[in-house]
Design an enzyme around this catalytic site. Structure first.
Site, PDB file in Angstrom:
ATOM      1  N   HIS A   1       0.777  -1.112   0.098  1.00  0.00           N
ATOM      2  CA  HIS A   1       0.167   0.037   0.011  1.00  0.00           C
ATOM      3  C   HIS A   1       0.982   1.229   0.097  1.00  0.00           C
ATOM      4  O   HIS A   1       1.820   1.381   0.609  1.00  0.00           O
ATOM      5  CB  HIS A   1      -0.743  -0.050   1.277  1.00  0.00           C
ATOM      6  CG  HIS A   1      -1.981   0.861   1.220  1.00  0.00           C
ATOM      7  ND1 HIS A   1      -1.878   2.357   1.456  1.00  0.00           N
ATOM      8  CD2 HIS A   1      -3.338   0.651   0.892  1.00  0.00           C
ATOM      9  CE1 HIS A   1      -3.088   2.873   1.315  1.00  0.00           C
ATOM     10  NE2 HIS A   1      -3.901   2.129   0.591  1.00  0.00           N
TER      11      HIS A   1
ATOM     12  N   ASP B   1      -7.954  -5.529   0.246  1.00  0.00           N
ATOM     13  CA  ASP B   1      -8.405  -6.457  -0.785  1.00  0.00           C
ATOM     14  C   ASP B   1      -8.004  -7.675  -0.722  1.00  0.00           C
ATOM     15  O   ASP B   1      -8.322  -8.577  -1.747  1.00  0.00           O
ATOM     16  CB  ASP B   1      -7.780  -5.902  -2.426  1.00  0.00           C
ATOM     17  CG  ASP B   1      -8.635  -4.504  -2.618  1.00  0.00           C
ATOM     18  OD1 ASP B   1      -9.751  -4.393  -2.324  1.00  0.00           O
ATOM     19  OD2 ASP B   1      -7.676  -3.588  -3.003  1.00  0.00           O
TER      20      ASP B   1
HETATM   21  N1  CMC Z   1       4.093  -7.723  -4.703  1.00  0.00           N
HETATM   22  C1  CMC Z   1       5.508  -7.600  -4.967  1.00  0.00           C
HETATM   23  N2  CMC Z   1       6.303  -6.430  -4.975  1.00  0.00           N
HETATM   24  C2  CMC Z   1       5.693  -5.220  -4.311  1.00  0.00           C
HETATM   25  C3  CMC Z   1       4.205  -5.182  -4.268  1.00  0.00           C
HETATM   26  C4  CMC Z   1       3.464  -6.515  -4.391  1.00  0.00           C
HETATM   27  N3  CMC Z   1       2.022  -6.248  -4.295  1.00  0.00           N
HETATM   28  N4  CMC Z   1       4.006  -4.191  -4.090  1.00  0.00           N
HETATM   29  C5  CMC Z   1       5.055  -3.338  -4.068  1.00  0.00           C
HETATM   30  N5  CMC Z   1       6.119  -4.017  -4.385  1.00  0.00           N
HETATM   31  C6  CMC Z   1       7.408  -3.638  -4.438  1.00  0.00           C
HETATM   32  C7  CMC Z   1       7.519  -2.903  -5.633  1.00  0.00           C
HETATM   33  O1  CMC Z   1       8.216  -3.637  -6.853  1.00  0.00           O
HETATM   34  C8  CMC Z   1       8.741  -1.975  -5.242  1.00  0.00           C
HETATM   35  O2  CMC Z   1       9.933  -2.402  -5.158  1.00  0.00           O
HETATM   36  P1  CMC Z   1      11.415  -1.699  -5.602  1.00  0.00           P
HETATM   37  O3  CMC Z   1      11.466  -0.776  -4.397  1.00  0.00           O
HETATM   38  O4  CMC Z   1      12.614  -2.755  -5.320  1.00  0.00           O
HETATM   39  O5  CMC Z   1      11.143  -1.196  -6.817  1.00  0.00           O
HETATM   40  C9  CMC Z   1       8.505  -1.616  -3.866  1.00  0.00           C
HETATM   41  O6  CMC Z   1       7.662  -2.568  -3.334  1.00  0.00           O
HETATM   42  C10 CMC Z   1       7.367  -0.380  -3.679  1.00  0.00           C
HETATM   43  O7  CMC Z   1       6.417  -0.551  -4.559  1.00  0.00           O
HETATM   44  P2  CMC Z   1       5.746   0.702  -5.300  1.00  0.00           P
HETATM   45  O8  CMC Z   1       4.960   0.281  -6.455  1.00  0.00           O
HETATM   46  O9  CMC Z   1       6.703   1.571  -5.793  1.00  0.00           O
HETATM   47  O10 CMC Z   1       4.692   1.328  -4.345  1.00  0.00           O
HETATM   48  P3  CMC Z   1       3.426   2.346  -4.314  1.00  0.00           P
HETATM   49  O11 CMC Z   1       3.452   2.926  -3.274  1.00  0.00           O
HETATM   50  O12 CMC Z   1       3.878   3.085  -5.740  1.00  0.00           O
HETATM   51  O13 CMC Z   1       2.457   1.153  -5.024  1.00  0.00           O
HETATM   52  C11 CMC Z   1       0.496  -0.300  -4.721  1.00  0.00           C
HETATM   53  C12 CMC Z   1       1.424   0.706  -3.840  1.00  0.00           C
HETATM   54  C13 CMC Z   1      -0.479  -0.583  -3.683  1.00  0.00           C
HETATM   55  C14 CMC Z   1       0.132   0.245  -6.045  1.00  0.00           C
HETATM   56  C15 CMC Z   1       1.487  -1.350  -4.870  1.00  0.00           C
HETATM   57  O14 CMC Z   1       1.788  -1.976  -3.486  1.00  0.00           O
HETATM   58  C16 CMC Z   1       0.796  -2.787  -5.597  1.00  0.00           C
HETATM   59  O15 CMC Z   1       0.787  -2.552  -7.050  1.00  0.00           O
HETATM   60  N6  CMC Z   1       0.030  -3.688  -4.786  1.00  0.00           N
HETATM   61  C17 CMC Z   1      -0.829  -4.740  -5.540  1.00  0.00           C
HETATM   62  C18 CMC Z   1      -1.928  -3.974  -6.168  1.00  0.00           C
HETATM   63  C19 CMC Z   1      -2.887  -3.888  -4.760  1.00  0.00           C
HETATM   64  O16 CMC Z   1      -3.292  -4.582  -3.966  1.00  0.00           O
HETATM   65  N7  CMC Z   1      -3.794  -2.675  -4.730  1.00  0.00           N
HETATM   66  C20 CMC Z   1      -4.611  -2.512  -3.789  1.00  0.00           C
HETATM   67  C21 CMC Z   1      -4.254  -1.180  -2.700  1.00  0.00           C
HETATM   68  S1  CMC Z   1      -5.401  -1.207  -1.408  1.00  0.00           S
HETATM   69  C22 CMC Z   1      -6.940  -0.721  -1.991  1.00  0.00           C
HETATM   70  C23 CMC Z   1      -6.842   0.188  -2.829  1.00  0.00           C
HETATM   71  O17 CMC Z   1      -6.293   1.363  -2.684  1.00  0.00           O
HETATM   72  O18 CMC Z   1      -7.873   0.489  -3.860  1.00  0.00           O
END
Ligand code: CMC
Length: 431
Positions: free
Chosen positions: A308, A366
């Site tokens: 998140h 989720d």
């Molecule tokens: N699985 C594997 N690696 C992950 C995941 C994951 N679910 N989420 C983040 N990472 C890694 C990502 O690869 C990155 O690694 P590095 O720093 O080595 O490049 C690091 O963690 C930080 O991730 P980010 O994408 O830069 O973080 P963000 O804050 O931009 O993204 C997120 C947050 C929710 C989009 C992301 O965690 C994600 O895609 N999660 C899966 C989708 C999900 O479950 N979304 C629902 C969120 S809660 C409900 C809502 O908001 O609607």
């Protein structure tokens, strides 16, 4: 807005600027950079708004490190346990918990608006039979602006109020109709003797040829899912609603924009994607392979329902959701549900894995919601529409707050331009 007497000093190219520091009720101090461009002739660069407060708000607070979520100051765990969705709607919209007379009046007003204009039925029929319910909802909610002309003047507080009540009342009806249309069943009209969540279940699962009795425990579980999703501060879809609304656009169009944004798999679409992922993993022995892929930088696969932007600790909603999943599956007799087994084991292994621990990736809301919704009988395509129904009150509360805010301006981010420098047009023959 409370000022501190502290300032932050920014020095660059021989200039020194003192920037005021603002004090929130909770959370980190905020450096006020509103005069930065005017006085310093520079912009700030923050793609994804990771360090930027785009507005003031009194509605919801998240402490990502503690894993805390407050609606108007009340912890989500207490609201999920003691309150109910329409009371939470009142709280989000008006700022305080209602007394007995206020909640009765509010529930009455919402209930009286549950039907949609009969002509809207024709609108549904224009969609392809196999349309995703989210696609239908984006269109139909946007089309509400063509049906309810008496609540479009955003400068009139009463019309804003009517638009808010209409949206909260009609979104379940529209989501249920989108579902019924997608499976080729007749629309079911709202039944105002049922409570909000029970009525939604009825509109989704009843058919004209036999009685459908809403199971109170399932209505309660649905109500809790709605409560947990009701608002979440300045997330992508809420910011979309605010940005759309900042131009003075009509409220129904703004909420349609929020629904469109919510649909993405990184946001509300994650509940559908998560259940599909759990099903694809299928059995506990396949989990190590999923974990390996999620950690592989060259593989786009991510653990859906994990991670998140704000929570760097357990998402408090996920904890409540996990309890609900156990309760609902027990109630429905799915004691050994394989998807729940995979989810629990996946969570256990990921929480013990260095990659997830070091990046502070925890299950989010989720991760368990899809398991409950599937057990209730919803197809995966309805998971995100249910999120949209629940979040409507958050969107509309934030929209109302923005419109009433005298400091509100049209949202207009700037950019770091890295395209071609100015150059002169070249005639086609000379290119
Ligand atoms: N699985 C594997 N690696 C992950 C995941 C994951 N679910 N989420 C983040 N990472 C890694 C990502 O690869 C990155 O690694 P590095 O720093 O080595 O490049 C690091 O963690 C930080 O991730 P980010 O994408 O830069 O973080 P963000 O804050 O931009 O993204 C997120 C947050 C929710 C989009 C992301 O965690 C994600 O895609 N999660 C899966 C989708 C999900 O479950 N979304 C629902 C969120 S809660 C409900 C809502 O908001 O609607």
């Amino acid at each position: 807005m409370d000022m501190t007497n502290k300032t932050a000093t920014l020095s660059f190219e021989g200039k020194t600027l003192d920037l005021p520091i603002l004090k929130p009720t909770h959370g980190p101090d905020v450096i006020d950079i509103r005069k930065l461009y005017e006085t310093g002739d520079v912009f700030t660069y923050d793609p994804g708004f990771t360090s930027t407060a785009a507005c003031e708000s009194t509605i919801t607070f998240i402490d990502g490190d503690k894993g805390e979520l407050l609606y108007r100051g009340y912890p989500i765990e207490q609201l999920a346990d003691k309150s109910h969705y329409l009371e939470v709607c009142y709280l989000l919209l008006y700022g305080e918990l209602p007394n007995a007379a206020q909640i009765e009046d509010f529930e009455g007003r919402v209930t009286k608006h549950t039907m949609v204009h009969e002509q809207m039925h024709n609108f549904f029929r224009g969609f392809r039979r196999d349309s995703h319910p989210m696609a239908t909802m984006v269109g139909v909610v946007g089309a509400m602006s063509a049906f309810y002309h008496d609540s479009l003047d955003i400068n009139d507080a009463w019309q804003r109020e009517v638009a808010a009540i209409r949206m909260i009342a009609k979104l379940p009806t529209i989501a249920a109709m989108a579902y019924k249309y997608s499976i080729g069943q007749p629309f079911v009209y709202p039944k105002n003797t049922l409570d909000y969540a029970g009525n939604f279940l009825h509109m989704c699962f009843a058919v004209p040829c036999e009685d459908y009795v809403v199971e109170p425990a399932l209505a309660k579980a649905m109500d809790r899912i709605m409560t947990l999703h009701a608002d979440h501060e300045q997330n992508a879809s809420t910011s979309t609603v605010r940005l759309a609304g900042s131009s003075g656009a009509n409220p129904f169009a703004c909420i349609a924009a929020g629904i469109a944004c919510l649909w993405g798999p990184a946001h509300g679409g994650a509940n559908q994607a998560c259940l599909e992922m759990l099903r694809e993993i299928g059995t506990v022995d396949k989990i190590p392979e999923a974990i390996r892929r999620a950690k592989d930088k060259n593989d786009p696969f991510r653990l859906m329902g994990f991670g998140h932007r704000v929570y760097k600790n357990f998402d408090p909603r996920a904890k409540v959701m996990k309890e609900s999943a156990d309760e609902v599956l027990d109630l429905l007799g799915f004691h050994n549900n394989p998807t729940l087994q995979v989810a629990k084991e996946l969570e256990r292994i990921a929480l013990d894995d260095d990659y997830f621990v070091s990046k502070k990736l925890y299950p989010n809301v989720d991760f368990y919601s899809g398991i409950i919704l599937e057990a209730m009988g919803f197809p995966t395509s309805m998971f995100t529409p249910i999120f949209a129904v629940s979040r409507t009150v958050g969107w509309i509360s934030q929209w109302k707050e923005m419109i009433a805010d005298p400091t509100q301006k049209i949202g207009r981010p700037r950019q770091l331009y890295i395209g071609a420098a100015r150059r002169d047009y070249v005639d086609v023959a000379a290119r």
